[in-house]
Each structure stands twice: as structure tokens, then as C-alpha cells.
Design a protein around this motif. Structure first.
Motif, PDB file in Angstrom:
ATOM      1  N   ALA A 140      12.023  42.696   2.324  1.00 48.42           N
ATOM      2  CA  ALA A 140      10.586  42.780   2.581  1.00 48.42           C
ATOM      3  C   ALA A 140      10.008  44.098   2.085  1.00 48.42           C
ATOM      4  O   ALA A 140       8.864  44.144   1.606  1.00 48.42           O
ATOM      5  N   ALA A 141      10.802  45.177   2.184  1.00 40.53           N
ATOM      6  CA  ALA A 141      10.343  46.495   1.727  1.00 40.53           C
ATOM      7  C   ALA A 141      10.560  46.695   0.233  1.00 40.53           C
ATOM      8  O   ALA A 141      10.199  47.752  -0.302  1.00 40.53           O
ATOM      9  N   ARG A 142      11.176  45.697  -0.463  1.00 37.30           N
ATOM     10  CA  ARG A 142      11.397  45.728  -1.903  1.00 37.30           C
ATOM     11  C   ARG A 142      12.352  46.842  -2.325  1.00 37.30           C
ATOM     12  O   ARG A 142      12.137  47.533  -3.312  1.00 37.30           O
ATOM     13  N   TYR A 143      13.434  47.015  -1.565  1.00 35.20           N
ATOM     14  CA  TYR A 143      14.462  47.994  -1.919  1.00 35.20           C
ATOM     15  C   TYR A 143      15.674  47.260  -2.484  1.00 35.20           C
ATOM     16  O   TYR A 143      16.366  46.540  -1.742  1.00 35.20           O
ATOM     17  N   PRO A 144      15.990  47.401  -3.767  1.00 34.58           N
ATOM     18  CA  PRO A 144      17.228  46.815  -4.294  1.00 34.58           C
ATOM     19  C   PRO A 144      18.439  47.434  -3.597  1.00 34.58           C
ATOM     20  O   PRO A 144      18.439  48.618  -3.266  1.00 34.58           O
ATOM     21  N   PHE A 145      19.486  46.625  -3.391  1.00 34.35           N
ATOM     22  CA  PHE A 145      20.644  47.141  -2.658  1.00 34.35           C
ATOM     23  C   PHE A 145      21.930  46.476  -3.124  1.00 34.35           C
ATOM     24  O   PHE A 145      21.932  45.381  -3.699  1.00 34.35           O
ATOM     25  N   LEU A 146      23.037  47.182  -2.849  1.00 31.48           N
ATOM     26  CA  LEU A 146      24.396  46.673  -2.988  1.00 31.48           C
ATOM     27  C   LEU A 146      25.136  46.997  -1.705  1.00 31.48           C
ATOM     28  O   LEU A 146      25.000  48.100  -1.171  1.00 31.48           O
ATOM     29  N   MET A 147      25.937  46.049  -1.235  1.00 33.20           N
ATOM     30  CA  MET A 147      26.809  46.318  -0.091  1.00 33.20           C
ATOM     31  C   MET A 147      27.960  45.316  -0.118  1.00 33.20           C
ATOM     32  O   MET A 147      27.792  44.191  -0.612  1.00 33.20           O
ATOM     33  N   PRO A 148      29.136  45.691   0.357  1.00 33.27           N
ATOM     34  CA  PRO A 148      30.232  44.719   0.425  1.00 33.27           C
ATOM     35  C   PRO A 148      29.895  43.628   1.431  1.00 33.27           C
ATOM     36  O   PRO A 148      29.329  43.891   2.489  1.00 33.27           O
ATOM     37  N   ALA A 149      30.236  42.411   1.088  1.00 35.23           N
ATOM     38  CA  ALA A 149      30.056  41.301   2.016  1.00 35.23           C
ATOM     39  C   ALA A 149      31.222  41.265   2.996  1.00 35.23           C
ATOM     40  O   ALA A 149      32.374  41.479   2.613  1.00 35.23           O
ATOM     41  N   VAL A 150      30.924  41.045   4.242  1.00 39.62           N
ATOM     42  CA  VAL A 150      31.970  40.895   5.252  1.00 39.62           C
ATOM     43  C   VAL A 150      32.614  39.518   5.074  1.00 39.62           C
ATOM     44  O   VAL A 150      31.913  38.499   5.005  1.00 39.62           O
ATOM     45  N   ILE A 151      33.934  39.492   4.971  1.00 43.62           N
ATOM     46  CA  ILE A 151      34.643  38.232   4.737  1.00 43.62           C
ATOM     47  C   ILE A 151      34.812  37.488   6.053  1.00 43.62           C
ATOM     48  O   ILE A 151      35.491  37.958   6.969  1.00 43.62           O
ATOM     49  N   ARG A 152      34.182  36.343   6.135  1.00 43.98           N
ATOM     50  CA  ARG A 152      34.256  35.494   7.324  1.00 43.98           C
ATOM     51  C   ARG A 152      34.481  34.046   6.895  1.00 43.98           C
ATOM     52  O   ARG A 152      34.203  33.679   5.751  1.00 43.98           O
ATOM     53  N   GLY A 153      34.941  33.227   7.829  1.00 43.11           N
ATOM     54  CA  GLY A 153      35.109  31.808   7.561  1.00 43.11           C
ATOM     55  C   GLY A 153      36.553  31.369   7.668  1.00 43.11           C
ATOM     56  O   GLY A 153      37.455  32.166   7.937  1.00 43.11           O
ATOM     57  N   ARG A 154      36.759  30.086   7.446  1.00 47.11           N
ATOM     58  CA  ARG A 154      38.105  29.528   7.532  1.00 47.11           C
ATOM     59  C   ARG A 154      38.986  30.065   6.410  1.00 47.11           C
ATOM     60  O   ARG A 154      38.511  30.317   5.302  1.00 47.11           O
ATOM     61  N   LYS A 155      40.271  30.221   6.719  1.00 48.25           N
ATOM     62  CA  LYS A 155      41.216  30.729   5.735  1.00 48.25           C
ATOM     63  C   LYS A 155      41.660  29.618   4.781  1.00 48.25           C
ATOM     64  O   LYS A 155      41.411  28.426   5.011  1.00 48.25           O
ATOM     65  N   ALA A 156      42.376  30.035   3.736  1.00 48.80           N
ATOM     66  CA  ALA A 156      42.766  29.081   2.702  1.00 48.80           C
ATOM     67  C   ALA A 156      43.759  28.047   3.215  1.00 48.80           C
ATOM     68  O   ALA A 156      43.804  26.915   2.719  1.00 48.80           O
ATOM     69  N   ASP A 157      44.579  28.413   4.208  1.00 55.20           N
ATOM     70  CA  ASP A 157      45.591  27.476   4.706  1.00 55.20           C
ATOM     71  C   ASP A 157      45.049  26.506   5.750  1.00 55.20           C
ATOM     72  O   ASP A 157      45.794  25.689   6.287  1.00 55.20           O
ATOM     73  N   ILE A 217      11.904  61.802  -1.790  1.00 59.26           N
ATOM     74  CA  ILE A 217      12.972  61.070  -2.452  1.00 59.26           C
ATOM     75  C   ILE A 217      12.626  59.574  -2.448  1.00 59.26           C
ATOM     76  O   ILE A 217      12.505  58.972  -1.376  1.00 59.26           O
ATOM     77  N   LYS A 218      12.486  59.003  -3.639  1.00 57.77           N
ATOM     78  CA  LYS A 218      12.155  57.585  -3.756  1.00 57.77           C
ATOM     79  C   LYS A 218      13.418  56.801  -4.124  1.00 57.77           C
ATOM     80  O   LYS A 218      14.018  57.064  -5.166  1.00 57.77           O
ATOM     81  N   PRO A 219      13.837  55.867  -3.288  1.00 60.01           N
ATOM     82  CA  PRO A 219      15.065  55.115  -3.577  1.00 60.01           C
ATOM     83  C   PRO A 219      14.876  54.146  -4.750  1.00 60.01           C
ATOM     84  O   PRO A 219      13.903  53.391  -4.791  1.00 60.01           O
ATOM     85  N   ARG A 220      15.800  54.208  -5.708  1.00 59.26           N
ATOM     86  CA  ARG A 220      15.826  53.236  -6.798  1.00 59.26           C
ATOM     87  C   ARG A 220      16.810  52.111  -6.495  1.00 59.26           C
ATOM     88  O   ARG A 220      16.596  50.965  -6.863  1.00 59.26           O
ATOM     89  N   LEU A 221      17.895  52.476  -5.811  1.00 59.61           N
ATOM     90  CA  LEU A 221      18.925  51.519  -5.447  1.00 59.61           C
ATOM     91  C   LEU A 221      19.629  52.047  -4.205  1.00 59.61           C
ATOM     92  O   LEU A 221      19.960  53.236  -4.141  1.00 59.61           O
ATOM     93  N   ARG A 231      11.861  61.566 -10.073  1.00 57.78           N
ATOM     94  CA  ARG A 231      12.171  60.180 -10.387  1.00 57.78           C
ATOM     95  C   ARG A 231      12.941  59.563  -9.221  1.00 57.78           C
ATOM     96  O   ARG A 231      13.502  60.279  -8.398  1.00 57.78           O
ATOM     97  N   SER A 232      12.953  58.253  -9.171  1.00 62.09           N
ATOM     98  CA  SER A 232      13.647  57.576  -8.075  1.00 62.09           C
ATOM     99  C   SER A 232      15.152  57.772  -8.215  1.00 62.09           C
ATOM    100  O   SER A 232      15.683  57.951  -9.319  1.00 62.09           O
ATOM    101  N   GLN A 233      15.853  57.725  -7.086  1.00 62.65           N
ATOM    102  CA  GLN A 233      17.278  58.039  -7.036  1.00 62.65           C
ATOM    103  C   GLN A 233      18.060  56.915  -6.369  1.00 62.65           C
ATOM    104  O   GLN A 233      17.523  56.124  -5.605  1.00 62.65           O
ATOM    105  N   ARG A 234      19.354  56.900  -6.661  1.00 63.27           N
ATOM    106  CA  ARG A 234      20.261  56.059  -5.887  1.00 63.27           C
ATOM    107  C   ARG A 234      20.564  56.760  -4.575  1.00 63.27           C
ATOM    108  O   ARG A 234      20.873  57.955  -4.559  1.00 63.27           O
ATOM    109  N   LEU A 235      20.485  56.000  -3.489  1.00 67.88           N
ATOM    110  CA  LEU A 235      20.766  56.556  -2.169  1.00 67.88           C
ATOM    111  C   LEU A 235      21.910  55.791  -1.525  1.00 67.88           C
ATOM    112  O   LEU A 235      21.922  54.554  -1.531  1.00 67.88           O
ATOM    113  N   ALA A 236      22.862  56.518  -0.975  1.00 70.32           N
ATOM    114  CA  ALA A 236      23.937  55.913  -0.188  1.00 70.32           C
ATOM    115  C   ALA A 236      23.620  56.113   1.291  1.00 70.32           C
ATOM    116  O   ALA A 236      23.176  57.200   1.690  1.00 70.32           O
ATOM    117  N   ILE A 237      23.840  55.094   2.090  1.00 68.67           N
ATOM    118  CA  ILE A 237      23.588  55.161   3.538  1.00 68.67           C
ATOM    119  C   ILE A 237      24.865  54.749   4.259  1.00 68.67           C
ATOM    120  O   ILE A 237      25.484  53.741   3.912  1.00 68.67           O
TER     121      ILE A 237
END
Length: 395
Positions: free
Chosen positions: A204-221, A182-186, A102-108
Motif C-alpha cells: 500500500a505504501a509502494r515500497y519494493p521489497f525482498l524477504m525470504p519466504a517462511v517454508i510451511r506446508g506438507r512435506k514431500a513424503d 533517507i528515501k527507500p528504493r528497496l 538519491r534513494s537507497q536500499r534499506l535493510a530492516i
């Protein structure tokens, strides 16, 4: 009726590990006193004792000189790409068939090993990154790792060259995973892979994914207010949003942003709200709590790197092949340890095997390998002196 009492001993562990390594990464006999088993003994001592070939040769008795051992090892090693293929076959050789059903979760992720020298033959051998351990030069390796309860195996290993696009690294890792069934599920990726090219390829390859977003941009002040992904980091309530990434070449990628908020509750001596921002695709309908808890399982790959460093021989050589071999041996030994727990040491039960890590820790496996090799070769228990020992020590 009680089940029969069974045991696993150090000789069996040593025989299984050396046979598996020799089968997939065969070393050649060099001379009568420098056979393939002798070379593996030196390499395994270096791995188990976190030391170098020089120190391993100074520990075992009856070996040829260190320079002969080194020449024999270099004569046996194939070129870099072939060695990488063989190490990947060795990693795949311990994967249970259940993982392929069965497909598996893969960490990279990417691991950087500090390097303080010059490239051996190609400047691309040495990766550049943020300073660590007094250097910004590294040998870099990317791995793919199965995130599945007690079956946490490393399934693919790739060296990363200086300036190499991370899209190509991810592509090769996933191709290697598919080759071994090994078939990636996530996919759970580190924030270093947060970029337009990687995200567009995965979509494009249809691989669901999760990753932290890099925080960029102007600050709150800032008088103009926050911008970019920093807007999400300042939120106090969890939720789902849409966001478009842009690159320097005006290429864009659209992703879903999951903001999972939680209280610090004194963690790291901090209080108040904390917003965890994830870039997602292909996980529609999931809760923010599910995203946070699912991504937490990715940190098993960090444990695999910590354990890799518990079994990685040390070297000052500039040769990338030997450095890759040390990393590969460490990961293969870790896979051997996980496989022994899965196939031999686990307790059968309804709903899945119970993994009993207390029956054999990784350090125990390495210590057993060291003991068997020392018993087979003997250890050096004396050294040359310049004076009469008995007169000086009054023995």
C-alpha cells in the motif's frame, strides 16, 4: 608533488565522539565531581571494555563512588520515548549528505538481547522469543540500515515491545528514515517480517521489497504431496511464481515468489541442489541471480549487530532506559567509525571513495577512547589487603 602527510589521533577521535554524543544526548552536571564529561567517560569505558558501570568506576581513579555515578546518570536520562528520539538524532547526525540525494536500499531487522530478570514497570518491556542463551526473554530492538558500499550507516532505532505488531515497527522505522532524508528504493527484510500485515502495508505504501519466504506446508513424503511454500523449496530449477498468503483473520496478500537454485558444492559438507525462496514485490523484470545476490547484501546488518555487541556496555539493571542507552551508544559509536572512514580515512578516486578499513578497525577506535579516558582520569593500581604485603610476598 606528493600530498602532505596527515594523521588522525586518538584525542581527535575521543573529542569528536564525546562532543557528538553530548550534543544529541545531553547529560547534566550532577555535582562538582560528577560532571557530564565524567559520566560520558564512565559510559565510554563501559562500552569500550564491554563491562558495567561498577567495573568502570573500579577502573578509573578520582571518581565519586559508584552509587553517586549511578544516581547522576539516572537523573540525566529523559523518559524512554524522548531518549529514543535523541538517540535517533545522534544516529542521523553522522549521515553524509550524499545518502540523501538519491534513494537507497534499506535493510530492516530485529536484534534480541537476552534478559534474565523481571520487567521494571511494564510487562511489555520484555519481549518473548525462541530460547537463546538460556532464556526466552529479551529486550528487542529493530533497526534500519543503509546498504550502500562503504556508507553502511544505521539510520533508525526502535525498541520493540512484547506483542507489538511488526507492521507498526516497520512503519515507525521507515518514518524515522524519511525524517532524516533517507528515501527507500528497496527494502531487504528478515524472514521474521514475512506476514500478511507487513506485506500489505509495504504494498500500500509502494515500497519494493525482498524477504525470504517462511517454508510451511506438507512435506514431500506426505501421501497427499507437498503444499504451501514447501512446494517452492523442493524445486530444482530457478524461476518466478505467484503465491497468496493468508492469515488467521482470512486476510490475504499476493506476492511474487522467486526461487533461486544453486549447488551446495560441499558447503556445510553437503552436496546437491539448494532452493532459496524469496517473497518479492516491485522488482519485476529482475533475474533470480540478481535477487539472490541483492539479498546477500542485507547481511551487512548482521555485521552491524555483531559490531554493536563489541561496543555495548554490560548491565544487570531492570531499567529499560539504561539498556536502550547502552544499545544506542554502541550504534552511535559504530556510525562514528563508519563516518570517520567515509569523511577522513577514505582515498578519493574516480567512481567513488576507496574505503580503507585497515587504517582503523572498530576495536582500534574503542581502544583509543579507552586510552584517552585512562590518561585523563588515571587508573586504580592498588587495593586494600588484610595482611602485610611485603612479609607475604617476600619483597
Amino acid at each position: 608533488m606528493r600530498p602532505p602527510h596527515r594523521t588522525l589521533n586518538r584525542q581527535q577521535v575521543h573529542r569528536s565522539a564525546t562532543r557528538h554524543l553530548q550534543e544529541h544526548v545531553p547529560l547534566r552536571d550532577y555535582k562538582r565531581k560528577v560532571s557530564a564529561p565524567t559520566l560520558w567517560a564512565v559510559l565510554l569505558v563501559a562500552a569500550a571494555d564491554l563491562t558495567s558501570i561498577h567495573a568502570a568506576c573500579g577502573r578509573l581513579d578520582g571518581l565519586a563512588c559508584e552509587e553517586t555515578i549511578r544516581k547522576a546518570l539516572y537523573a540525566s536520562l529523559p523518559e524512554f520515548a524522548e531518549l529514543q528520539r535523541r538517540l535517533n538524532r545522534a544516529l542521523a547526525g553522522r549521515l553524509p549528505r550524499a545518502l540523501r540525494r538519491r534513494s537507497q536500499r534499506l535493510a530492516i531487522d530485529l536484534t534480541l538481547i537476552p534478559y534474565h530478570g523481571e520487567p521494571f514497570s511494564d510487562p511489555k518491556e520484555v519481549y518473548r522469543g525462541l530460547a537463546k542463551d538460556g532464556t526466552s526473554h529479551f529486550h528487542a530492538y529493530a533497526t534500519a540500515y543503509v546498504v550502500h558500499r562503504g556508507e553502511r550507516f544505521t539510520v533508525a532505532l526502535q525498541a520493540v515491545a512484547k506483542g507489538e505488531a511488526l507492521k507498526g515497527v516497520v512503519q515507525r522505522l521507515l518514518q524515522q528514515a524519511r525524517m532524516v532524508g533517507i528515501k527507500p528504493r528497496l527494502l531487504l527484510l528478515d524472514r521474521g517480517f514475512y506476514g500478511v500485515d507487513v506485506i500489505r502495508y509495504l504494498q500500500a505504501a509502494r515500497y519494493p521489497f525482498l524477504m525470504p519466504a517462511v517454508i510451511r506446508g506438507r512435506k514431500a513424503d506426505d501421501p497427499r504431496g507437498p503444499s504451501g511454500t514447501r512446494v517452492f523449496a523442493l524445486l530444482k530449477r530457478s524461476g518466478w511464481f505467484e503465491y497468496t498468503l493468508t492469515s488467521g483473520t482470512k486476510r490475504t496478500a499476493r506476492v511474487a515468489i522467486c526461487v533461486a537454485c544453486r549447488n551446495y558444492r560441499g558447503q556445510w559438507k553437503r552436496h546437491g541442489r539448494r532452493a532459496l525462496v524469496y517473497a518479492c514485490w516491485g522488482v519485476k523484470g529482475r533475474s533470480c541471480a540478481w535477487v539472490r545476490e541483492t539479498y546477500r547484501t542485507r547481511f551487512g546488518i548482521e555485521s552491524s549487530y555483531r559490531q554493536m555487541n563489541q561496543a555495548r556496555g554490560r548491565t544487570s539493571t531492570r531499567r529499560p532506559e539504561l539498556r536502550l542507552l547502552y544499545v544506542g551508544i554502541a550504534l552511535v559509536l559504530r556510525n562514528e567509525w563508519v563516518w570517520l572512514h567515509f569523511a577522513v580515512l577514505s582515498t578519493p578516486r574516480r567512481g567513488g571513495r576507496l574505503i580503507r578499513l585497515e587504517r582503523m578497525r572498530l576495536r582500534t577506535l574503542l581502544h583509543w577512547l579507552l586510552q584517552v579516558i585512562e590518561e585523563a582520569f588515571g587508573t586504580i593500581g592498588e587495593t586494600h589487603t588484610e595482611r602485610q604485603v611485603c612479609s607475604e610476598l617476600r619483597c
